[in-house]
Design an enzyme around this catalytic site. Structure first.
Site, mmCIF file in Angstrom:
data_model
loop_
_atom_site.group_PDB
_atom_site.id
_atom_site.type_symbol
_atom_site.label_atom_id
_atom_site.label_comp_id
_atom_site.label_asym_id
_atom_site.label_seq_id
_atom_site.Cartn_x
_atom_site.Cartn_y
_atom_site.Cartn_z
ATOM 1 N N GLU A 273 -3.626 7.456 -4.919
ATOM 2 C CA GLU A 273 -3.982 6.830 -6.199
ATOM 3 C C GLU A 273 -5.327 7.342 -6.698
ATOM 4 O O GLU A 273 -6.226 7.556 -5.880
ATOM 5 C CB GLU A 273 -4.090 5.303 -6.006
ATOM 6 C CG GLU A 273 -2.777 4.675 -5.647
ATOM 7 C CD GLU A 273 -2.916 3.197 -5.289
ATOM 8 O OE1 GLU A 273 -3.974 2.603 -5.551
ATOM 9 O OE2 GLU A 273 -1.958 2.651 -4.734
ATOM 10 N N ARG B 169 0.857 -1.176 0.000
ATOM 11 C CA ARG B 169 0.000 0.000 0.000
ATOM 12 C C ARG B 169 0.898 1.231 0.000
ATOM 13 O O ARG B 169 1.957 1.227 0.655
ATOM 14 C CB ARG B 169 -0.883 0.046 1.263
ATOM 15 C CG ARG B 169 -2.037 -0.914 1.265
ATOM 16 C CD ARG B 169 -3.102 -0.514 0.238
ATOM 17 N NE ARG B 169 -4.259 -1.397 0.252
ATOM 18 C CZ ARG B 169 -4.427 -2.428 -0.573
ATOM 19 N NH1 ARG B 169 -3.522 -2.725 -1.487
ATOM 20 N NH2 ARG B 169 -5.536 -3.159 -0.512
ATOM 21 N N HIS C 23 -1.273 0.162 -9.835
ATOM 22 C CA HIS C 23 -1.902 -0.754 -8.864
ATOM 23 C C HIS C 23 -2.579 -1.917 -9.602
ATOM 24 O O HIS C 23 -3.797 -2.066 -9.545
ATOM 25 C CB HIS C 23 -2.915 -0.002 -7.982
ATOM 26 C CG HIS C 23 -3.272 -0.765 -6.731
ATOM 27 N ND1 HIS C 23 -3.682 -0.152 -5.574
ATOM 28 C CD2 HIS C 23 -3.290 -2.100 -6.453
ATOM 29 C CE1 HIS C 23 -3.927 -1.069 -4.652
ATOM 30 N NE2 HIS C 23 -3.705 -2.257 -5.167
HETATM 31 C C1 8YV Z 1 -7.439 -4.550 -5.314
HETATM 32 C C2 8YV Z 1 -5.624 -5.038 -3.827
HETATM 33 O O1 8YV Z 1 -8.310 -5.182 -4.493
HETATM 34 O O2 8YV Z 1 -6.320 -7.138 -3.043
HETATM 35 C C3 8YV Z 1 -5.901 -6.028 -2.761
HETATM 36 O O3 8YV Z 1 -5.681 -5.684 -1.584
HETATM 37 O O4 8YV Z 1 -5.039 -4.045 -3.594
HETATM 38 C C4 8YV Z 1 -6.117 -5.274 -5.209
HETATM 39 O O5 8YV Z 1 -6.231 -6.604 -5.536
HETATM 40 C C5 8YV Z 1 -7.982 -4.490 -6.673
HETATM 41 O O6 8YV Z 1 -7.216 -3.564 -7.335
HETATM 42 C C6 8YV Z 1 -9.437 -4.038 -6.703
HETATM 43 O O7 8YV Z 1 -9.577 -2.787 -6.156
#
Ligand code: 8YV
Length: 295
Positions: free
Chosen positions: A243, A214, A261
């Site tokens: 983001e 993150r 991302h």
């Molecule tokens: C997002 C992610 O969920 O799983 C996670 O924690 O950061 C990604 O897989 C995906 O971009 C959908 O928002």
């Protein structure tokens, strides 16, 4: 989703209050996707929900404590995305250390033909690689890098069973020891800016940093300063603080590899994530045990 449940779309405005109160009253579960805040205000605006089903393994933007205090369960989508996230982390690392994007540009722009060989890059094999966070994703990254004959070190709260990887309970010590640091901790208040100016400085001017966790885990200001002043050799980043509005100073740097991302962004994995989210919703409505509760 629509075949299984009566679905009310979240308003396009992004403001839950734009959904009429009588509709909000009917809603029994929230299916969540994305990285915006799902805080107490939104949770409280849906008085009859018993589940928040997240599409993603990370749930740092959901106020789980508030949900739990109201008896609302939260589920996520672990495991199904581990391989893709680990693949991208390793891909970003190889690309960064070998300058693959710049090398492609070297060919496309005619520089290879006109000016000669691409500048020498740096080796990845047989380096010391640190992994911050040895959960499912950190372990999958380690497994892949083991094949590179890398000397693997990791930071975790407790020592794990690994094939000879060295445990550090302190991130500065991990960074000092590593040529490359890969960030794979989960997001949230506990890990906010744990990749601090001190950690970045301990990695050193020859160091590489990879972040697939993150943006919040990173002191972005310190990272940008270190890159601008060549106190860090490079960074490969799939996640950012704000983001999708990436800090413009990153865009002016040659020493970065930037991704939107997309670590879980394959057709196969996104299908599995959707299926797991729907299965959690189905279990909830059938009064069966949830498949992947987070709390
Ligand atoms: C997002 C992610 O969920 O799983 C996670 O924690 O950061 C990604 O897989 C995906 O971009 C959908 O928002």
């Amino acid at each position: 989703m629509h075949e299984l449940f009566t679905v009310h779309q979240f308003p396009a405005s992004g403001n839950h209050a734009d959904l009429p109160a009588e509709v909000r009253d009917q809603v029994r579960a929230l299916a969540f996707k994305g990285h915006s805040q799902l805080g107490a205000d939104i949770i409280d605006a849906f008085p009859n929900i018993g589940l928040i089903a997240n599409y993603g393994v990370g749930y740092d933007t959901i106020d789980v404590a508030h949900a739990t205090s109201k008896g609302i369960a939260v589920t996520n989508t672990p495991d199904v995305l581990t391989n893709d996230v680990a693949d991208l982390a390793v891909g970003m690392l190889i690309s960064l250390s070998r300058g693959i994007v710049g090398a492609s540009e070297w060919v496309l722009s005619g520089k290879w033909a006109n000016t000669g060989a691409y500048p020498l890059q740096r080796t990845l094999s047989e380096t010391t690689i640190g992994i911050a966070g040895l959960g499912r994703i950190g372990q999958a990254i380690g497994k892949r890098l083991h094949g590179f004959d890398a000397d693997l070190h990791y930071f975790a709260r407790s020592e794990k069973e690994t094939p000879g990887w060295t445990w550090h309970n302190d991130l500065v010590s991990l960074a000092k020891q590593s040529d490359i640091l890969i960030v794979a901790v989960s997001g949230g208040p506990e890990t906010k800016q744990i990749i601090s100016a001190e950690v970045i400085s301990a990695l050193g001017a020859d160091g590489l940093l990879v972040n697939i966790s993150r943006g919040s885990t990173m002191d972005e200001e310190a990272l940008i300063k270190a890159l601008q002043s060549n106190q860090l050799r490079g960074a490969a980043l799939d996640v950012f603080n704000n983001e999708p509005n990436v800090d413009a100073r990153f865009l002016a740097l040659d020493s970065v590899l930037l991704q939107p991302h997309q670590s879980s962004g394959t057709v196969e994995t996104r299908k599995k994530m959707g299926a797991l989210q729907r299965d959690n919703l189905s279990a909830f409505f059938a009064d069966k045990p949830l498949l992947t509760p987070v709390s």
